[in-house]
Write a protein that holds these residues in place. Structure first.
Motif, short mmCIF file in Angstrom:
data_model
loop_
_atom_site.label_atom_id
_atom_site.label_comp_id
_atom_site.label_asym_id
_atom_site.label_seq_id
_atom_site.Cartn_x
_atom_site.Cartn_y
_atom_site.Cartn_z
N MET A 121 23.23 41.61 26.06
CA MET A 121 24.57 41.47 26.94
C MET A 121 24.89 39.98 27.15
O MET A 121 23.91 39.13 27.14
N ASN A 122 26.16 39.73 27.10
CA ASN A 122 26.56 38.33 26.95
C ASN A 122 26.83 37.75 28.52
O ASN A 122 26.83 38.89 29.29
N ALA A 123 27.22 36.70 28.48
CA ALA A 123 27.06 36.19 30.04
C ALA A 123 28.22 36.71 31.01
O ALA A 123 27.97 37.11 32.04
N LEU A 124 29.37 37.10 30.32
CA LEU A 124 30.47 37.71 31.04
C LEU A 124 30.01 39.19 31.57
O LEU A 124 30.19 39.58 32.62
N ALA A 125 29.47 39.92 30.56
CA ALA A 125 29.12 41.20 30.81
C ALA A 125 28.21 41.15 31.98
O ALA A 125 28.03 41.95 32.92
N ALA A 126 27.03 40.22 31.99
CA ALA A 126 26.06 40.19 32.88
C ALA A 126 26.82 39.67 34.41
O ALA A 126 26.21 40.13 35.28
N THR A 127 27.30 38.57 34.41
CA THR A 127 28.12 38.12 35.49
C THR A 127 29.21 39.25 36.25
O THR A 127 28.90 39.55 37.42
N ASN A 128 29.74 40.03 35.55
CA ASN A 128 30.60 41.30 35.99
C ASN A 128 29.47 42.25 36.73
O ASN A 128 29.77 42.88 37.43
N ARG A 129 28.55 42.85 35.81
CA ARG A 129 27.59 43.65 36.33
C ARG A 129 27.06 43.07 37.74
O ARG A 129 26.94 44.05 38.57
N ASN A 130 26.63 42.01 37.79
CA ASN A 130 26.17 41.43 38.94
C ASN A 130 27.01 41.32 40.06
O ASN A 130 26.57 42.05 41.15
N PHE A 131 28.19 41.24 39.92
CA PHE A 131 29.32 41.08 40.87
C PHE A 131 29.53 42.61 41.62
O PHE A 131 29.60 42.84 42.39
N ARG A 132 29.71 43.47 40.24
CA ARG A 132 29.88 44.95 40.79
C ARG A 132 28.88 45.44 41.71
O ARG A 132 29.06 46.36 42.68
N HIS A 133 27.48 45.01 41.27
CA HIS A 133 26.33 45.30 42.00
C HIS A 133 26.41 45.01 43.59
O HIS A 133 26.20 45.74 44.46
N VAL A 134 26.78 43.83 43.66
CA VAL A 134 26.81 43.21 45.02
C VAL A 134 27.99 43.85 45.66
O VAL A 134 27.69 44.06 46.99
N ALA A 135 29.04 44.05 44.95
CA ALA A 135 30.27 44.87 45.90
C ALA A 135 29.96 46.19 46.33
O ALA A 135 30.13 46.30 47.38
N ARG A 136 29.06 47.04 45.55
CA ARG A 136 28.62 48.07 45.98
C ARG A 136 27.74 47.84 47.17
O ARG A 136 27.67 48.77 48.31
N ILE A 137 26.82 47.07 47.25
CA ILE A 137 25.85 46.78 48.36
C ILE A 137 26.76 46.31 49.58
O ILE A 137 26.63 46.96 50.74
N LEU A 138 27.87 45.47 49.50
CA LEU A 138 28.66 45.11 50.53
C LEU A 138 29.80 46.27 50.94
O LEU A 138 30.50 46.13 52.15
N GLY A 139 29.81 47.32 50.24
CA GLY A 139 30.79 48.39 50.50
C GLY A 139 32.03 47.78 50.11
O GLY A 139 33.06 48.58 50.90
N LEU A 140 32.33 47.03 49.25
CA LEU A 140 34.10 46.73 49.01
C LEU A 140 34.61 47.98 48.24
O LEU A 140 34.08 48.96 47.55
N ASP A 141 35.93 48.07 48.68
CA ASP A 141 36.58 49.09 48.25
C ASP A 141 36.73 48.85 46.83
O ASP A 141 36.79 47.80 46.20
N TYR A 142 37.12 50.04 45.89
CA TYR A 142 37.09 49.98 44.41
C TYR A 142 37.94 48.94 43.78
O TYR A 142 38.08 48.10 43.16
N LYS A 143 39.32 48.85 44.44
CA LYS A 143 40.46 48.02 44.25
C LYS A 143 40.11 46.47 44.27
O LYS A 143 40.45 45.66 43.76
N LEU A 144 39.50 46.30 45.10
CA LEU A 144 39.11 44.98 45.78
C LEU A 144 37.83 44.50 45.02
O LEU A 144 37.85 43.43 44.49
N GLU A 145 37.11 45.42 44.39
CA GLU A 145 35.99 44.92 43.56
C GLU A 145 36.69 44.69 42.21
O GLU A 145 35.91 43.72 41.51
N LYS A 146 37.64 45.38 41.74
CA LYS A 146 38.01 45.01 40.49
C LYS A 146 38.73 43.62 40.45
O LYS A 146 38.76 43.04 39.13
N SER A 147 39.45 43.37 41.36
CA SER A 147 40.67 42.16 41.11
C SER A 147 39.84 40.95 40.69
O SER A 147 40.26 40.16 40.14
N PRO A 148 38.76 40.69 41.63
CA PRO A 148 38.16 39.29 41.36
C PRO A 148 37.39 39.25 39.77
O PRO A 148 37.11 38.05 39.48
#
Length: 121
Positions: free
Chosen positions: A1-28
């Motif tokens: 897994m490259n660095a970008l894929a790992a960073t995106n995976r970690n951000f999506r994981h945290v977004a789910r924990i925080l309960g962010l809306d899917y649209k808000l999760e995608k834009s950053p």
């Protein structure tokens, strides 16, 4: 897994924990701007050499974008890679936000060895 894929995976994981809306999760995850340039310059021995450089500007919502620039003689190696720079730009955005510094994130690189270049007048 490259660095970008790992960073995106970690951000999506945290977004789910925080309960962010899917649209808000995608834009950053999408950078604000990606710039790619090719520079042809003369060397001291009168030959021309071309270098490819790029800059990923991730986010400027909190202020001007800050981040480093990486050099390496081979494009696609070390941290001179658009995916790696994108990941580092995202991480700079998150780091400055967490410590409440009014900056966004950016990063870039150029495939050249600075030691091979000289400053001639």
């Amino acid at each position: 897994m490259n660095a970008l894929a790992a960073t995106n995976r970690n951000f999506r994981h945290v977004a789910r924990i925080l309960g962010l809306d899917y649209k808000l999760e995608k834009s950053p995850l999408v950078p604000f701007r990606e710039i790619k340039v090719e520079c042809t310059i003369p060397k001291d021995n009168d030959t021309l050499v071309s270098y490819v450089g790029f800059r990923i500007q991730h986010d400027n919502a909190r202020g001007p974008m800050k981040g480093g620039i990486h050099y390496h003689p081979e494009q696609g190696r070390s941290q001179v890679d658009p995916d790696e720079a994108n990941a580092l730009a995202q991480l700079m955005t998150w780091k400055t936000a967490v410590v409440n510094i009014p900056y966004g994130g950016a990063n870039g690189g150029i495939g050249c060895n600075p030691r091979d270049l000289s400053i001639s007048e």
